[in-house]
Design an enzyme around this catalytic site. Structure first.
Site, PDB file in Angstrom:
ATOM      1  N   GLU A 176       0.808  -1.228   0.000  1.00  0.00           N
ATOM      2  CA  GLU A 176       0.000   0.000   0.000  1.00  0.00           C
ATOM      3  C   GLU A 176       0.837   1.271   0.000  1.00  0.00           C
ATOM      4  O   GLU A 176       0.542   2.209  -0.737  1.00  0.00           O
ATOM      5  CB  GLU A 176      -0.926   0.043   1.232  1.00  0.00           C
ATOM      6  CG  GLU A 176      -2.211  -0.742   1.099  1.00  0.00           C
ATOM      7  CD  GLU A 176      -1.992  -2.203   1.360  1.00  0.00           C
ATOM      8  OE1 GLU A 176      -0.872  -2.575   1.725  1.00  0.00           O
ATOM      9  OE2 GLU A 176      -2.945  -2.976   1.213  1.00  0.00           O
ATOM     10  N   HIS A 230     -10.478  -4.826  10.554  1.00  0.00           N
ATOM     11  CA  HIS A 230     -11.244  -4.552   9.342  1.00  0.00           C
ATOM     12  C   HIS A 230     -12.421  -3.625   9.602  1.00  0.00           C
ATOM     13  O   HIS A 230     -13.252  -3.438   8.737  1.00  0.00           O
ATOM     14  CB  HIS A 230     -11.773  -5.858   8.735  1.00  0.00           C
ATOM     15  CG  HIS A 230     -10.734  -6.626   8.008  1.00  0.00           C
ATOM     16  ND1 HIS A 230      -9.815  -7.424   8.649  1.00  0.00           N
ATOM     17  CD2 HIS A 230     -10.443  -6.714   6.687  1.00  0.00           C
ATOM     18  CE1 HIS A 230      -9.018  -7.981   7.753  1.00  0.00           C
ATOM     19  NE2 HIS A 230      -9.368  -7.561   6.557  1.00  0.00           N
TER      20      HIS A 230
END
Lengths: 497, 402
Positions: free
Chosen positions: B136, B205
Site C-alpha cells: 500500500e 477490518h
C-alpha cells in the site's frame, strides 16, 4: 637412444586448469539446449585475492554471474564480448569498477581515475572490459578517451558548482542566513553529475533531503536554490519547501523528501506515467526516464523493496541509484544491514544491477549511460549501487565523531573533482587555464546566488494559504454561504479557514 | 505539471446555496432522501411514499428553487445498487478522460473486492486498471508520483484500514507536496475504499480512518451514503484538482436506489439535507444516516421534528448548511460512527461552537462509537456502535420529553 620424455606439464594440473570455467561452460551448453535465457545466479568460490586494492578480502571471494531475463539485447545467446561479466567480488571496498550486468550491458572499459590500479586477476572474463590499466599518467589515444572536451568540461563545471554551492551553504548557515536541517553533498558530486548530466529536461529525478546538488545538476538555477534555502519567495518552492524539499516542475525535479524512502515510489510513479503514456495514450517519442537517488540506510526500508518489485514487474523506466556513503547519520551500514552488498538485492527481483565506484565520475557515467538507455528502450529498471562518501557530517548539526579519520582520509584522497581534473589534464582534454576559468565562473555564480537570495523578499502573509489546495474550494464553505477562499481576507492570509 | 481543471459541462448539484443548478436534480436528491427516511434502515425501496407535511417542508427548505416535481420516477432514471453506482461513476470518468486510471489490489481481474471495478479490465485494459502487489505505501506513493506527472489515478484500498500502511505517503506526499513545491505540482488523486464497522469483521477490518486523516492539511474528505451521492461524489472527486479521500461503507454497498439517467456531479464541499425539520439538527454521515432515519421515525411518532443533515463533506465542513439549520433549530446532535476521541464529531462540535455559539440553546450532543477495538462477537459489536434507540434517547434529552 631413447627419446627424452615429452615436456608437457603434469597431467593433473593441466586437467584442473579449465575447472573454474566448467560451470560457466555447462551453463552455456544448457542454454544452447534450452534456447532461452533463464535467470541464473552462479556462485563459484575462488580463492584468489584482489590485487587491485590493498585491503584484504572482506568476504570469501565469490564469482557471480547475474543474468537477467529482462536483458534481451542479444536474445537468448550472449555475444562473447558482452557476456555476463564474471567479476571477482573481492573486497567490498575494491576500487575497481565492478559491473554485474547481464547481456547487453557495457562494463566500464577503463578505470583511469582510480589510483593504485592493478589487474583483476584470476576471474574469467570473456571480454577485456573490467580490467584496469595501470595509471601511470600516460596519455591515452584520443579514441580511448571516455569524454569529449565539451563533456569533460560540463562534468567538471557541474561538480565544481555542486562543491562550491555546498561550501557556501555551510558558510551561510553558520552566519544565520538559513536554519533547520541542512545536509550537504560534498564528496558525492560524481554520482549526481554522472547520472543527471545524461538526462533530458523531460526526465525525472527524485532525491532525498540531500538534494541541493541534484537540483543544481538537473538545471535548477543556483539563485533559486539559494533563495529557497534562505526562505525567500523567489526560491524554487517560494520558500515553502526549504533545504529538504527542492522541487522544480520545469526541470523535472520531483523532490526533495525529508523521510527516507518516500521519494522512491514517487519516481516509480513518474516512470509509470511514462509507460502509461506510451501504452495507453500511444504517445510517440523518447520515453522519459526517472531516477531515484537514495542512501544506504534507505536500502533497508520497505518502500525500497516494494518498489524494486513493482518496477521490475511492470518493466518501468526507472533507475534506482543507491548513494552508499556507509553511514546513515551515525549508523554504520555494516551494523544495520545483514548483507551490506546492496547491488545484490536487485537480482533477487530479477533486476539488472551494478556496483560502481561512485568517486569516479567517468565510471558512474558509463554505467549510467547503459542504465538510461535500457530504461528508455523499455527494458526495465536497473539498481546501481555507487560507492561514495560524504566529506562532511550527515548535516550541519552533526558533530561527525563516529567516523574514523583514516576512513575520511582514504576517501578525501579520492576526491572526484581532483580525479577528474587530473584525468582532463593528463589526457590533454582541457588546460589548467580552462579549468581555472570554470572555477572562477562558478565562484561568481555562487556569489551571485547569495546576493540574489539576500536581496529577495521574504514571503508575505498572503502566501500562507495559497498553495494548500490546488483548488482553493477545498477550504470549504463558510457560515455566510460563500466559499472561504472568496473571503476578501483570504488573499491577505487573514481569512478564517 | 498542473492540469487545467475541466470546466464542468454538467450541472453540479448544489443543494442549498444560490448556485446554478437544475431544480430537477435537487428534487431528485430530496425525494430520494425522503424515501430513505420513509423506509426501513437496512434497505431502500423504490416506493414513492411521502407524507404531505414533508412535501410542504421540501418546498420551504429548498428556498432558492422553485418547487418542482418531487419524484424521480416521472423523469426516468435507472435503479441500481450503490457499488454499481460507484462503478458507473468511475466508468464514465474513465471514458471521459483517458488519464484516469485505477490502481489497487484485485481491481483488475478480480473486479474489485466489492466488485466496484468489475468488467473494467476487459473494457479499459490492464494498464488502466492496475492490479498491484500488496504494497500500500508504495503503490499509493506510485499513484502520487503519477499524479504529479500528469495522470489522474484512483487508488482503491481494499479496506480503508489497509490505508494505514499508506499513511506515510498520504500525509507526507499527498497532502503536502502541492504546498511544499510552492504550487508547482498538483496531485489530483482519489483514494477510495470501504471502511466502517461491518458485520463481525473484527477490529482491524472495522476501522474508521476519517479521524486519522482529518488533520492532514491539503486533503479533502467526503463520505458517500446513497447510490445517488456515491456516483456524484465519485465523479466530482475524480474531476477535482485536490487529493480527495472518498469513504465508502461496507454495509451500504447493496443499497438500491433509482438515479437519473443524465449525467450529474455532486458538490464535494456541500452537505445534503435528508429530512427538513424545526426542532433539532441531527448531523450525521455514512451508515449512521440510516440509524438516524430509523430513529427519526420513532421521534416523529413521539411528536418531535428533527432536521437530518448528511454532512457528506468530512473535510471541510459545510458550515453554511449546518449554520442555517442551527439558526433554525438551535439544538444540535451529532451522530457518527467514528471513535469518540478525536473523531469527526469532536471536530464538528468545536467548529459549530466556534461559529454558532449564540444560536445554541444547549450543549451540542455527540454520539460516537466507543473507544474500543471493535469486538468480533455480535452483541458486543452492536454495543460499540450508535444504535437508533440511543439516538432517540439523546434527542429526548436535548429537546425535553414530550
Amino acid at each position: 637412444m631413447q627419446k627424452p620424455p615429452p615436456t608437457h606439464p603434469p597431467l593433473p594440473s593441466r586437467l584442473l586448469r579449465p575447472l573454474p570455467f566448467l560451470p560457466f561452460l555447462l551453463l552455456r551448453l544448457g542454454r544452447l539446449i534450452l534456447a532461452r535465457p533463464p535467470p541464473v545466479l552462479l556462485n563459484v568460490v575462488s580463492s584468489c585475492c584482489c590485487v587491485a586494492c590493498s585491503s584484504p578480502p572482506w568476504l570469501p571471494s565469490p564469482l557471480f554471474v547475474s543474468r537477467c531475463r529482462s536483458l534481451t539485447l542479444d536474445g537468448p545467446f550472449l555475444a562473447p564480448t558482452l557476456v555476463a561479466r564474471v567479476v571477482r567480488k573481492l573486497s567490498f571496498r575494491c576500487q575497481s569498477s565492478k559491473l554485474l550486468l547481464g547481456a547487453g550491458c557495457v562494463a566500464g572499459k577503463k578505470a583511469p581515475l582510480s589510483s593504485g590500479g592493478g589487474n583483476v586477476r584470476g576471474a574469467v572474463s570473456a571480454s577485456k572490459a573490467v580490467t584496469e590499466k595501470p595509471n601511470s599518467g600516460s596519455k591515452s589515444d584520443k579514441a580511448d578517451l571516455l569524454v569529449t572536451k565539451d563533456e569533460g568540461l560540463e562534468l567538471y563545471e557541474d561538480m565544481v558548482l555542486g562543491r562550491s554551492f555546498e561550501d557556501m551553504c555551510a558558510q551561510m548557515y553558520y552566519r544565520g542566513k538559513m536554519f533547520g536541517f541542512v545536509h550537504l553533498y560534498n564528496g558525492q558530486e560524481a554520482v549526481s553529475t554522472g547520472f543527471i548530466k545524461l538526462l533530458k529536461q523531460t526526465d525525472f529525478v527524485t532525491s532525498t533531503y540531500r538534494d541541493h546538488v541534484h537540483a543544481l545538476s538537473k538545471g535548477v538555477p543556483a539563485r533559486q536554490v539559494m533563495a529557497e534555502l534562505f526562505g525567500k519567495s523567489t526560491g524554487c518552492c517560494r520558500g515553502q519547501g526549504g533545504s529538504m524539499h527542492m522541487f522544480s516542475a520545469e526541470h523535472g525535479l520531483l523532490g526533495g523528501f525529508a523521510f527516507i524512502g518516500e521519494g522512491i515510489p514517487v519516481a516509480v510513479g513518474a516512470a509509470f506515467t511514462s509507460k502509461y503514456k506510451r501504452e495507453v495514450l500511444k504517445e510517440e517519442g523518447d520515453m522519459p526516464v526517472s531516477i531515484a537517488f537514495f542512501g544506504d540506510g534507505t536500502a533497508n526500508n520497505g518502500q525500497f523493496f516494494e518498489c524494486l518489485n513493482m518496477a521490475q514487474l511492470w518493466k518501468l523506466p526507472v533507475i534506482f541509484v543507491v548513494e552508499n556513503n556507509l553511514w546513515a547519520i551515525g549508523m554504520s551500514h555494516y551494523r544495520s544491514t545483514s548483507d551490506p552488498e546492496i547491488w545484490k538485492k536487485g537480482p533477487a527481483f530479477g533486476m539488472a544491477s551494478a556496483h560502481v565506484d561512485g568517486m569516479d565520475v567517468l565510471k558512474v557515467r558509463e554505467v549510467a549511460k547503459e542504465a538510461v538507455e535500457r530504461a528508455r528502450r523499455g527494458d526495465g529498471p536497473t539498481l546501481i549501487e555507487c560507492e561514495t562518501y560524504r566529506f562532511r557530517g550527515h548535516s550541519l548539526a552533526d558533530p561527525d565523531e563516529l567516523r574514523a579519520p583514516a576512513e575520511k582520509a582514504h576517501y578525501a584522497a579520492r576526491d572526484p573533482i581532483v580525479a577528474l581534473k587530473k584525468y582532463l589534464l593528463d589526457n590533454e582534454i582541457a588546460t589548467e587555464a580552462e579549468l581555472k576559468s570554470i572555477e572562477k565562473k562558478i565562484d561568481e555564480v555562487v556569489e551571485d546566488a547569495v546576493e540574489f537570495a539576500d536581496a529577495s523578499p521574504l514571503p508575505g502573509r498572503s502566501q500562507l494559504l495559497e498553495n494548500v489546495f490546488a483548488d482553493p474550494k477545498g477550504f470549504g464553505i463558510g457560515p455566510d454561504g460563500r466559499y472561504r477562499c472568496e473571503d476578501p481576507g483570504f488573499t491577505a492570509g487573514t481569512a478564517q479557514v | 505539471m498542473a492540469m487545467a481543471a475541466a470546466a464542468p459541462t454538467v450541472p453540479i448539484c448544489h443543494g442549498r446555496r444560490a448556485s446554478p443548478c437544475s431544480s430537477k436534480q435537487v428534487s431528485v436528491s430530496v425525494s430520494v432522501a425522503m424515501r430513505a427516511w420513509a423506509s426501513k434502515s437496512s434497505s431502500l425501496s423504490s416506493s414513492s411514499s411521502k407524507s404531505p407535511r414533508l412535501v410542504a417542508a421540501h418546498a420551504t427548505a429548498v428556498a432558492t428553487k422553485e418547487a418542482a416535481s418531487t419524484t424521480s420516477s416521472s423523469q426516468g432514471g435507472h435503479e441500481l445498487l450503490m457499488f454499481e453506482a460507484l462503478r458507473e461513476g468511475l466508468s464514465e470518468e474513465m471514458e471521459r478522460d483517458p488519464k484516469v486510471c485505477v490502481i489497487g489490489e484485485d481491481v483488475g481481474d478480480y473486479g474489485g473486492s466489492y466488485k466496484v471495478t468489475k468488467g473494467f479490465s476487459e473494457k479499459f485494459g490492464s494498464w488502466r486498471v492496475l492490479d498491484t502487489p500488496i504494497a500500500e505505501n508504495s503503490f499509493t506513493g506510485m499513484a502520487i508520483g503519477s499524479a504529479m506527472t500528469g495522470l489522474r489515478p484512483v487508488v482503491e484500498g481494499m479496506n480503508m484500514g489497509f490505508l494505514l500502511l499508506a499513511y506515510n505517503q498520504i500525509a507526507n506526499n499527498c497532502g503536502m507536496l502541492h504546498y511544499t513545491s510552492g504550487g508547482q505540482f498538483t496531485i489530483p488523486i482519489v483514494i477510495r475504499g470501504p471502511g466502517g464497522v461491518g458485520r463481525q469483521l473484527g477490529a482491524e477490518h472495522s476501522q474508521r480512518l476519517e479521524s486519522y486523516f482529518q488533520s492532514v492539511p491539503g486533503l479533502q474528505m467526503v463520505a458517500c451514503s446513497t447510490p445517488y451521492n456515491a456516483k456524484g461524489l465519485m465523479k466530482a472527486a475524480i474531476r477535482c484538482e485536490n487529493p480527495v479521500i472518498l469513504y465508502e461503507h461496507v454495509l451500504l454497498y447493496n443499497l438500491k436506489e433509482k438515479i437519473p439517467d443524465e449525467e450529474y456531479v455532486c458538490c464535494l464541499e456541500e452537505a445534503e439535507m435528508v429530512r427538513p425539520g424545526t426542532e433539532i439538527t441531527i448531523l450525521t454521515y455514512s451508515r449512521m444516516r440510516y440509524h438516524v432515519t430509523q430513529a427519526a421515525k420513532t421521534l416523529v411518532d413521539r411528536g418531535y421534528d428533527p432536521e437530518i443533515i448528511d454532512i457528506r463533506s468530512l473535510k471541510p465542513f459545510d458550515m453554511y448548511t449546518i449554520g442555517e439549520s442551527v439558526r433554525k433549530t438551535h439544538r444540535v446532535l451529532i451522530v457518527e460512527e467514528c471513535m469518540r476521541t478525536g473523531g469527526i464529531g469532536a471536530s464538528l462540535r468545536s467548529a459549530i461552537m466556534e461559529s454558532f455559539w449564540d444560536e445554541l440553546d444547549g450543549p451540542i450532543g455527540c454520539l460516537s462509537s466507543q473507544d474500543v477495538p471493535t469486538p468480533y462477537s455480535g452483541p458486543l459489536e452492536e454495543l460499540t456502535v450508535v444504535q437508533p434507540h440511543q439516538i432517540v434517547t439523546a434527542v429526548e434529552n436535548l429537546c425535553g420529553k414530550k
